[in-house]
Design a protein around this motif. Structure first.
Motif, PDB file in Angstrom:
ATOM      1  N   THR A 131      66.432  -2.964  82.433  1.00 19.60           N
ATOM      2  CA  THR A 131      66.159  -1.634  81.860  1.00 19.60           C
ATOM      3  C   THR A 131      65.573  -0.702  82.919  1.00 19.60           C
ATOM      4  O   THR A 131      65.943   0.480  82.999  1.00 19.60           O
TER       5      THR A 131
ATOM      6  N   HIS B 225      67.536   2.600  83.735  1.00 15.65           N
ATOM      7  CA  HIS B 225      66.985   3.817  83.125  1.00 15.65           C
ATOM      8  C   HIS B 225      65.687   4.315  83.756  1.00 15.65           C
ATOM      9  O   HIS B 225      65.295   5.464  83.515  1.00 15.65           O
TER      10      HIS B 225
ATOM     11  N   SER C 248      61.578   5.970  81.162  1.00 16.61           N
ATOM     12  CA  SER C 248      62.569   6.216  80.114  1.00 16.61           C
ATOM     13  C   SER C 248      62.101   5.704  78.761  1.00 16.61           C
ATOM     14  O   SER C 248      61.190   4.844  78.646  1.00 16.61           O
TER      15      SER C 248
ATOM     16  N   GLU D  75      63.946   3.857  76.865  1.00 16.95           N
ATOM     17  CA  GLU D  75      64.399   2.463  76.777  1.00 16.95           C
ATOM     18  C   GLU D  75      63.351   1.508  77.348  1.00 16.95           C
ATOM     19  O   GLU D  75      63.101   0.434  76.777  1.00 16.95           O
ATOM     20  N   TRP D  76      62.758   1.904  78.459  1.00 14.44           N
ATOM     21  CA  TRP D  76      61.707   1.066  79.069  1.00 14.44           C
ATOM     22  C   TRP D  76      60.499   0.957  78.130  1.00 14.44           C
ATOM     23  O   TRP D  76      59.973  -0.138  77.905  1.00 14.44           O
TER      24      TRP D  76
ATOM     25  N   ALA E  49      60.451   1.232  74.968  1.00 13.11           N
ATOM     26  CA  ALA E  49      60.791   0.420  73.793  1.00 13.11           C
ATOM     27  C   ALA E  49      60.743  -1.061  74.120  1.00 13.11           C
ATOM     28  O   ALA E  49      60.239  -1.871  73.312  1.00 13.11           O
ATOM     29  N   ASP E  50      61.239  -1.460  75.308  1.00 14.24           N
ATOM     30  CA  ASP E  50      61.222  -2.880  75.672  1.00 14.24           C
ATOM     31  C   ASP E  50      59.800  -3.374  75.930  1.00 14.24           C
ATOM     32  O   ASP E  50      59.467  -4.527  75.615  1.00 14.24           O
TER      33      ASP E  50
ATOM     34  N   SER F  53      65.158  -6.516  67.983  1.00 15.27           N
ATOM     35  CA  SER F  53      64.959  -6.001  69.343  1.00 15.27           C
ATOM     36  C   SER F  53      65.014  -7.130  70.360  1.00 15.27           C
ATOM     37  O   SER F  53      65.592  -6.976  71.449  1.00 15.27           O
TER      38      SER F  53
ATOM     39  N   SER G  54      71.748  -8.253  76.174  1.00 15.95           N
ATOM     40  CA  SER G  54      72.054  -7.366  77.314  1.00 15.95           C
ATOM     41  C   SER G  54      71.957  -8.087  78.640  1.00 15.95           C
ATOM     42  O   SER G  54      72.568  -7.676  79.630  1.00 15.95           O
TER      43      SER G  54
END
Length: 727
Positions: free
Chosen positions: A516, A520, A524, A526-527, A529-530, A563, A570
């Motif tokens: 990620t 990104h 970001s 996305e980062w 969220a992870d 998640s 991925s």
């Protein structure tokens, strides 16, 4: 242009054509006019091609991009290969135009096609070329139209038929047509063709005044229309002096005023070093200077005996010339010396080469080859004094290009197997064996050498670009790994977790975070969220005594599990390991919800995360921390700041060996400097700190990559100025 199976000398071709039917009926005086004009036109064409390389190279220097630069380099090569064919084709058409005069029909409108153009036509390549030709023709007619009118009138009187100026074989329109037709097979762009047309105007059409004046004079001498008033000759004295110098003097014609003025300034600096070429002469005998041509013959004699590379250190050109002059004096019975101007050239070239051979920036193995070029360069300088004042002189450029190409040449390279070394050696050998007094060979060798280095440069640049991409990718990955390690430390340090969850975060979820971050970035959504998923996972397996936390866990689990599964997908995580982990996670969540005593801090299977635990379970690919910094005012660091992409440096190792390499990449993200050899292969990588310390120790230095000859000449002139001030 004819494609004959053999080459026929022009004078013989002219004679052969004179025997054919139409040409044989031409008056003899017209044949004389034709042959006289052919000599001048041939000389003009030779000047054109001799200067074309200089012009095209200068255009390549000023090119805005590699594509345009390559166009000019390829044109230089194509022109050199086809030069003789173009010269021959031009003169063949010239002779054919004279042959067709006996069949000329004044009623037919047969203007050369290069003059016919519609003003409303689109601006194509043909239109640009035609507009250029029309402009050139107009200038000639405006300047020398009166003399051309007289010549055409005299041709008409001889032929008994009215001839129009556009069909006069010596008219500017016809001359341009010969040139365009002769060069129709040149595979060059329109911009190059327009440059060649400008050169044709400069070196051929610029002398139409002399062309028409001499033709009219020949016809007038035989009584053809003697009543016509001769045209005013604007450059009569100039042509007269040129003819006299060509017929009477053995030395080359004098240079223009600017060159003479520049050389005179050099001579003033060289006054105090004269007398270094001093042959042993008879006591009291008057010294008689040899002329330049004799000097060139002596130098050509010495050129044949230039020693092999291993004996270069013992070869002293001035001493060798002194001995040769002494032998000449003994044989002739006259005390012969070198003239003042020629001695100044000898001294200046000798000092320049001494400076080159002492230059630390030049590889030692290259110095031996360069030393062998001293006599050819001296002969060029004797022939053409602009060698010292014109930086674009082909001989100077050839020497500079050789030095530039070999800048990264390490003495530990295998010379005998090195293609560049072999090519330079071939250039040197050709000059020693073939160069007598025609400097055109330097332009030819320069074009060949540039084509060779251009190919090597393209390959090197491609390798360097691939290296930069790889290094930047590696640096980006290193930074991403470091960022993941920071995120794991912040989330895990001090927590008490089941061993299976800790292992999952360190070995599986760290890869999700890494991917990620690379795709990104760490700013970001996305980062974030992870990272949040990781934090939620850690919270979900810890003991919570209040009912509210249990309700929150029940609400959190569906989204959390989804998640986690999406993240693992991925990264193509092992499906079997994924299934095992989720089974174990389900059991952990059941125990948390039941508030089992197994979740107590002292229960079996739980681990308190400390820095040591993190270190043991860390991903082995994690990046190391950067090296310590240095003070901003550090002298070595200031030298590092001066480094730019493409700079050549030399590193000295512990064994005293010097490694030359070029800075190919500066990775700002990690502060790393990547160096390659001259083939584009990576040889070294250093941090800013390491480089700064190396500069302070003196084990690395930046090489001066300015033009070699120009650098040496400036150094010599500086020395001479200081010498004169001291006197």
């Amino acid at each position: 242009m004819h494609n004959d199976g053999k080459v026929v000398p022009l004078h013989r071709a002219a004679g052969d054509q004179a025997d054919r039917a139409p040409l044989a009926r031409l008056p003899v005086i017209l044949l004389q006019v034709r042959d006289k004009a052919a000599q001048q036109l041939r000389h003009g064409l030779q000047e054109l091609f001799d200067n074309a390389d200089d012009t095209l190279f200068e255009m390549a220097d000023r090119a805005r991009n590699d594509v345009d630069q390559n166009i000019f380099f390829e044109a230089m090569r194509d022109l050199r290969l086809k030069r003789k064919n173009i010269e021959r084709g031009f003169l063949e058409q010239f002779f054919e135009a004279f042959a067709s005069l006996t069949q000329y029909d004044p009623a037919a409108d047969r203007l050369p096609r290069t003059r016919v153009i519609e003003e409303s036509a689109p601006r194509t390549d043909d239109r640009e070329r035609t507009v250029a030709v029309q402009t050139m023709v107009s200038r000639v007619l405006k300047r020398d139209g009166f003399a051309l009118d007289q010549l055409t009138a005299r041709f008409s009187a001889l032929l008994g038929n009215r001839l129009e100026n556009p069909h006069n074989p010596l008219g500017p329109a016809m001359l341009c047509e010969y040139f365009l037709q002769a060069g129709r097979n040149l595979g060059v762009e329109i911009k190059v063709k327009l440059i060649l047309l400008k050169l044709f105007e400069r070196y051929v059409l610029a002398d139409t005044e002399q062309l028409y004046a001499e033709a009219n004079q020949l016809l007038l001498a035989t009584g053809v229309l003697p009543h016509l008033k001769p045209a005013t000759t604007r450059r009569k004295s100039e042509h007269a002096s040129a003819d006299i110098s060509f017929e009477v003097h053995d030395d080359p014609p004098p240079a223009d005023d600017g060159v003479e003025e520049a050389f005179a300034a050099l001579q003033q600096l060289l006054v105090h070093v004269r007398g270094r070429v001093a042959p042993t002469l008879e006591p009291g005998a008057p010294a008689q200077p040899i002329n330049t041509r004799d000097l060139l013959r002596l130098l050509s004699h010495l050129q044949q005996y230039v020693p092999a590379l291993e004996a270069q250190e013992d070869f002293d050109l001035r001493n060798q010339l002194e001995q040769l002059l002494t032998r000449v004096s003994v044989r002739s019975g006259k005390s012969r010396v070198v003239g003042t101007a020629d001695e100044d050239v000898i001294n200046l070239i000798a000092m320049v080469f001494e400076c080159i051979l002492e230059d630390r920036n030049v590889p030692d193995s290259l110095k031996a080859l360069i030393a062998r070029l001293q006599i050819p360069m001296l002969k060029v300088a004797v022939l053409d004094k602009s060698f010292f004042s014109r930086s674009t002189h082909p001989a100077r450029r050839l020497l500079n290009e050789i030095a530039d190409a070999a800048m990264g040449w390490s003495d530990c390279d295998g010379d005998a197997r090195d293609s560049l070394y072999v090519r330079i050696e071939q250039v040197v050998q050709r000059l020693l064996t073939e160069f007598v007094d025609d400097p055109a060979i330097f332009s030819e060798l320069l074009a060949d050498f540039l084509a060779f280095t251009q190919d090597e440069r393209r390959r090197t640049e491609l390798l360097e670009q691939r290296l930069r991409d790889a290094e930047e990718g590696r640096a980006k990955a290193d930074l991403a790994r470091r960022r993941v390690e920071q995120a794991l430390q912040q989330a895990l340090l001090g927590e008490v977790l089941p061993a299976s969850v800790l292992a999952f975060v360190q070995q599986a979820w760290s890869k999700v975070l890494l991917l990620t971050c690379l795709k990104h970035g760490d700013q970001s959504a996305e980062w974030q969220a992870d990272v949040q998923t990781m934090e939620q996972l850690i919270w979900s397996v810890q003991r919570h005594d209040d009912a509210e936390s249990s309700l929150r866990l029940l609400a959190l689990l569906p989204g959390l599990l989804k998640s986690l599964r999406d993240g693992l997908s991925s990264t193509a995580f092992d499906p079997f390991a994924t299934s095992e982990f989720f089974s174990a996670l389900e059991a952990l969540h059941v125990r948390v919800l039941e508030r089992s005593d197994d979740t107590d801090r002292h229960a079996t299977g739980l681990i308190e995360v400390s820095p040591e635990v993190l270190q043991q379970g860390a991903d082995p690919i994690a990046a190391a921390t950067p090296s310590a910094g240095v003070p901003q005012d550090d002298a070595g660091l200031r030298q590092v700041e001066q480094l730019r992409m493409g700079h050549w440096v030399t590193f000295d190792d512990e064994d005293g060996q010097a490694l030359r390499c070029k800075l190919a990449a500066i990775i700002d993200a990690t502060g790393r400097y990547v160096f390659v050899d001259r083939t584009g292969m990576k040889v070294l990588e250093r941090s800013r700190t390491d480089l700064a310390q190396a500069f302070c120790r003196g084990t690395v230095r930046i090489l001066d990559d300015t033009l070699l000859f120009d650098r040496a000449l400036e150094s010599v002139l500086g020395h001479l100025r200081r010498l004169n001030r001291g006197k």
